[in-house]
Motif scaffolding. Structure first.
Motif: not given
Length: 465
Positions: A18-20, A241, A438-439, A441-443, A446
């Motif tokens: 996620m932090m790439k 993103a 990672g993008d 996953t972050r999006f 939640k």
């Protein structure tokens, strides 16, 4: 110690991607290898990897030929009418496009296979998102969450696994869950509406003629109507993103290019019939899915491109997608192989089950529903349903909770499960959409977790769980 190391390994993997700081393939291979050494099982790393690869090899073969097949169908124009029809229906309105994505993903999910759902959805919607400059993580997030809810169909996998693990009838598990799942799907569409309005506000709306008349990036940029606008800073913040680095903008417009050399209009109905037959055979389980896609890809390639040179060109054109997705699958085999082989998964599951307070015994269905979110995200469905669910059911039975309630509760985490790094289909989704994992996953996580909790709440409210 294995419990702590298991959670630490998963957390390290998620943070780094996620932090790439690492690519998903490198992280899936190197992190479990390192932790395997920490556990003191470095000498058995080869055995764990080979076992993991062996289990996922059929999935990798299926994905390889499925990507080739659907890539060919995009090349020859099978999905062009769908894209144009959706464009006309959506009237180039980002809100309607996002809603259309959810509808398409939900409908195609009826085939019970996530990989196929994602390939068809991305094939149809990707050119549209690129043309309208929409965020691609919205597309992947919506598709994954909608498919996650629909993945609970009896032929989709989780319900069948729960039935087999607890020796129950799949219909007895699924049918009573329909109202709760319907509420979950309704929530997905509410979420989709909110995300669509956000995209509309950011981008404005294209007129239909402007959207269809040009394939050029420049005209697409100037054709945007700035009703609601969106600052350059906001576009820059959201663009990273939505667009994976290195993806040429022009790729987004090939899907609707009416003059591309690969179109086969005279073979349209053959290709449509072949695709329908392939999906029917898959649903009816006439042959293993990898075999079906292998045969389908070979037949589609031979009929549409009789010349060997053209066949080589088409295979080369889709080699990047094939290598990216199958590479991810085999890399994931290292991750799952180490998790399972070292016993980390078993210890993590036992710790979570043991952490349930004694007073929660009569509420084991609720506990199962809550635990299904993290456990199906960090474990394969096989590991959860055949390894953990029987333990939860036994604990519930000791407090008078029926196995049926436990089985139904175990399904609520599927909306989140479909974005798990251990699900091969998610790599098809992000790979074809050219979105960084990672993008995505972050999006997505939640919203998917919230959808799962809505399904759980509805199940409790209706007295199903």
């Amino acid at each position: 110690m294995l419990t702590i190391l298991g959670f630490a390994m998963i957390a390290t993997f998620l943070v780094l991607i996620m932090m790439k700081k690492m690519s998903p393939i490198a992280a899936l291979v190197l992190i479990p290898a390192l932790f395997c050494v920490f556990v003191g099982e470095g000498a058995h790393l080869g055995d764990y990897v080979v076992e993991g690869v062996g289990k996922l090899a059929p999935t990798a073969a299926m994905l390889m030929f499925a990507i080739v097949y659907f890539g060919l169908m995009i090349d020859v124009g099978l999905f062009d009418p769908i894209v144009r029809g959706i464009l006309r229906f959506c009237k180039a309105d980002p809100l309607r496009v996002v809603v259309g994505t959810a509808v398409l993903a939900a409908i195609v999910s009826l085939d019970g296979d996530g990989s196929t759902t994602f390939m068809i959805t991305v094939a149809a919607m990707y050119p549209l998102y690129k043309r309208l400059k929409m965020s691609l993580v919205v597309m992947t997030g919506v598709a994954a969450t909608a498919n996650g809810v629909m993945n609970t169909l009896p032929w989709g996998g989780p319900t069948a696994r729960a039935a087999a693990a607890l020796k129950l009838d799949a219909a007895d598990i699924f049918v009573p869950m329909i109202p709760a799942l319907a509420v979950g799907l309704l929530f997905v569409f509410v979420l989709v509406y909110v995300l669509g309005r956000r995209e509309r506000k950011r981008l404005g709306v294209l007129t239909l003629d402007e959207a269809l008349e040009t394939e050029s990036e420049t005209v697409c940029e100037t054709a945007l109507v700035t009703a609601g606008g969106g600052s350059e800073e906001h576009k820059a913040a959201t663009g990273s993103a939505g667009d994976a680095p290195g993806a040429p903008e022009e790729e987004g417009f090939k899907g609707l290019d009416p003059d591309r050399a690969t179109l086969r209009p005279k073979l349209y109905w053959f290709n449509a019939g072949l695709t329908l037959a392939l999906l029917t055979a898959m649903i009816m389980e006439w042959l293993p899915i990898p075999v079906l896609f292998l045969l389908g890809a070979a037949l589609a390639l031979t009929v549409n491109f009789p010349k060997v040179a053209d066949q080589k060109a088409r295979l080369a054109a889709h080699a990047d997608n094939v290598l990216n997705v199958t590479g991810m699958v085999f890399a994931a085999a290292v991750f799952t192989g180490v998790l399972t082989g070292t016993g980390m998964v078993e210890h993590m599951a036992d710790w979570l089950v043991g952490a349930v307070p004694e007073g929660m015994g009569p509420h084991m269905a609720l506990v199962t529903g809550v635990l299904s979110l993290p456990l199906t995200y960090f474990m394969s469905n096989d590991g959860f349903y055949f390894g953990v669910l029987p333990v939860l059911a036994e604990a519930g039975a000791a407090h008078g909770v029926s196995s049926l309630e436990i089985a139904r509760a175990s399904l609520v985490g599927q909306a989140l499960h479909m974005s798990s790094p251990l699900v091969p289909a998610v790599y098809v989704l992000v790979g074809m959409a050219k979105v960084e994992f990672g993008d995505h996953t972050r999006f997505t996580v939640k919203w998917a977790a919230l959808t799962s909790l809505v399904v759980l709440g509805a199940g409790i409210l209706f007295g199903i769980i």
